[in-house]
Design an enzyme around this catalytic site. Structure first.
Site, mmCIF file in Angstrom:
data_model
loop_
_atom_site.group_PDB
_atom_site.id
_atom_site.type_symbol
_atom_site.label_atom_id
_atom_site.label_comp_id
_atom_site.label_asym_id
_atom_site.label_seq_id
_atom_site.Cartn_x
_atom_site.Cartn_y
_atom_site.Cartn_z
ATOM 1 N N HIS A 70 0.820 -1.212 0.000
ATOM 2 C CA HIS A 70 0.000 0.000 0.000
ATOM 3 C C HIS A 70 0.853 1.260 0.000
ATOM 4 O O HIS A 70 0.393 2.316 -0.421
ATOM 5 C CB HIS A 70 -0.917 0.029 1.227
ATOM 6 C CG HIS A 70 -1.843 -1.129 1.300
ATOM 7 N ND1 HIS A 70 -1.986 -1.907 2.424
ATOM 8 C CD2 HIS A 70 -2.684 -1.659 0.373
ATOM 9 C CE1 HIS A 70 -2.887 -2.862 2.196
ATOM 10 N NE2 HIS A 70 -3.313 -2.735 0.960
ATOM 11 N N HIS A 97 5.770 7.376 5.999
ATOM 12 C CA HIS A 97 5.444 6.734 4.721
ATOM 13 C C HIS A 97 4.973 7.810 3.756
ATOM 14 O O HIS A 97 4.797 8.973 4.136
ATOM 15 C CB HIS A 97 4.369 5.657 4.917
ATOM 16 C CG HIS A 97 3.079 6.207 5.423
ATOM 17 N ND1 HIS A 97 2.792 6.340 6.753
ATOM 18 C CD2 HIS A 97 1.989 6.685 4.768
ATOM 19 C CE1 HIS A 97 1.588 6.868 6.906
ATOM 20 N NE2 HIS A 97 1.082 7.090 5.707
ATOM 21 N N HIS A 99 2.438 8.891 0.132
ATOM 22 C CA HIS A 99 1.354 8.659 -0.824
ATOM 23 C C HIS A 99 1.725 9.416 -2.094
ATOM 24 O O HIS A 99 2.246 10.532 -2.025
ATOM 25 C CB HIS A 99 0.022 9.162 -0.274
ATOM 26 C CG HIS A 99 -0.395 8.488 0.999
ATOM 27 N ND1 HIS A 99 -1.250 7.407 1.019
ATOM 28 C CD2 HIS A 99 -0.069 8.736 2.286
ATOM 29 C CE1 HIS A 99 -1.429 7.017 2.274
ATOM 30 N NE2 HIS A 99 -0.717 7.811 3.057
ATOM 31 N N GLU A 109 -2.983 13.409 -0.364
ATOM 32 C CA GLU A 109 -4.287 13.102 0.222
ATOM 33 C C GLU A 109 -4.985 14.398 0.628
ATOM 34 O O GLU A 109 -6.113 14.657 0.224
ATOM 35 C CB GLU A 109 -4.117 12.146 1.393
ATOM 36 C CG GLU A 109 -3.522 10.815 0.970
ATOM 37 C CD GLU A 109 -3.912 9.679 1.884
ATOM 38 O OE1 GLU A 109 -4.520 8.707 1.390
ATOM 39 O OE2 GLU A 109 -3.592 9.752 3.094
ATOM 40 N N HIS A 122 3.761 11.429 5.316
ATOM 41 C CA HIS A 122 3.137 11.351 6.638
ATOM 42 C C HIS A 122 4.171 10.868 7.651
ATOM 43 O O HIS A 122 4.787 9.809 7.457
ATOM 44 C CB HIS A 122 1.952 10.387 6.628
ATOM 45 C CG HIS A 122 0.776 10.897 5.864
ATOM 46 N ND1 HIS A 122 -0.274 10.088 5.482
ATOM 47 C CD2 HIS A 122 0.478 12.138 5.403
ATOM 48 C CE1 HIS A 122 -1.165 10.818 4.827
ATOM 49 N NE2 HIS A 122 -0.730 12.065 4.770
ATOM 50 N N THR A 201 -6.110 7.298 7.164
ATOM 51 C CA THR A 201 -6.622 7.411 5.802
ATOM 52 C C THR A 201 -6.640 6.073 5.079
ATOM 53 O O THR A 201 -6.880 6.025 3.873
ATOM 54 C CB THR A 201 -5.794 8.426 4.991
ATOM 55 O OG1 THR A 201 -4.448 7.956 4.869
ATOM 56 C CG2 THR A 201 -5.803 9.796 5.659
ATOM 57 N N THR A 202 -6.367 4.990 5.805
ATOM 58 C CA THR A 202 -6.513 3.643 5.268
ATOM 59 C C THR A 202 -7.286 2.806 6.286
ATOM 60 O O THR A 202 -7.345 3.145 7.471
ATOM 61 C CB THR A 202 -5.152 2.974 5.018
ATOM 62 O OG1 THR A 202 -4.436 2.891 6.254
ATOM 63 C CG2 THR A 202 -4.328 3.751 4.009
#
Length: 263
Positions: A70, A97, A99, A109, A122, A201-202
């Site tokens: 992910h 991590h 995105h 995000e 993040h 957010t996951t």
């Protein structure tokens, strides 16, 4: 967003298992404190009581680099902390991590006035007064996440050690030693931020996060973005599947009012 747990159902970012379908197995997807959000001037207010953020990252020791399928994630040992802002007491640095998207206007995000950035970093912390992470996750203020928006520009020197090691974790489920780097150098020089109560957010989308969205974006180079887009969400031996567009669309504020430490 935070791979601290194993979700009870498979999920991803495709048409069959992506954000539009998460509510089928994770009812909190339709909660009233979900993240990310679009930050607009008309929805925010200045809060003079917000203290400057204090990053005590000198003792930060990167333990491992991993591809979860992910995202790509760096895990840290104990010793580094975050304080200030709206936080009641220090928070321990846990992991960071990213995105990212497949195009220049896809990837972040959070958005600013509807503008999406190519990527978002993040930096995840958990409440230091909680003896265990599992206990922190049971509290509404258990996590504090610093969000850094990444814009296309000059290469980011602080990210290069991490991105240069991505070849060792190209496929899902791989893990490798993380090269030494300084997480404080990934953050912008300016101290302006917005804060609001939100969620992971996951999945499972727990509403346990105090978000700290830094106002000033950080530049990332085109080659650095290509390195992220070269990762795979598939495991070794499976048909290659690019790991990209791993972002969740913005969620309704439902009456929440992001606060800023600047006018």
């Amino acid at each position: 967003m935070v791979e601290f747990y194993t979700a009870s159902h498979a999920w991803g970012y495709g048409p069959e298992d992506g954000p539009e379908r998460w509510h089928e197995h994770f009812p909190l997807a339709r909660g009233r404190r979900q993240s990310p959000v679009d930050i607009r001037a008309q929805d925010t207010r200045y809060d003079a009581a917000l203290r400057p953020l204090q990053f005590s990252y000198e003792a930060a020791a990167a333990q491992s680099l991993a591809n979860s399928g992910h995202t790509v994630q760096v895990q840290f040992g104990e010793g580094a902390a975050l304080a200030g802002g709206p936080l009641a007491g220090p928070y321990r640095l846990a992991q960071l991590h990213l995105h990212w998207g497949s195009g220049p206007e896809q990837g972040s995000e959070h958005t600013l006035e509807g503008r999406r950035f190519p990527a978002e970093l993040h930096v995840v912390h958990w409440r230091a007064r909680s003896p265990r992470l599992s206990e922190a996750l049971s509290r509404p203020d258990g996590l504090a996440v610093v969000a850094v928006l990444l814009r296309l520009g000059a290469p980011c020197p602080a990210l290069q050690p991490l991105l240069g090691a991505l070849g060792s974790v190209r496929t899902r489920g791989t893990r490798a030693p993380c090269p030494a780097f300084r997480p404080r150098e990934l953050l912008p020089a300016g101290g302006d931020f917005w804060t609001y109560p939100g969620s992971l957010t996951t999945p499972p989308l727990l509403e346990r996060v105090t978000w700290l969205v830094l106002r000033e974006p950080v530049a990332i180079g085109a080659e650095q973005l290509r390195a992220l887009r070269g990762l795979l969400s598939s495991a070794a031996g499976e048909p290659p599947c690019p790991l990209q567009d791993n972002w969740r669309p913005c969620q309704p504020l439902h009456g929440r009012e992001p606060r800023g430490n600047f006018r």
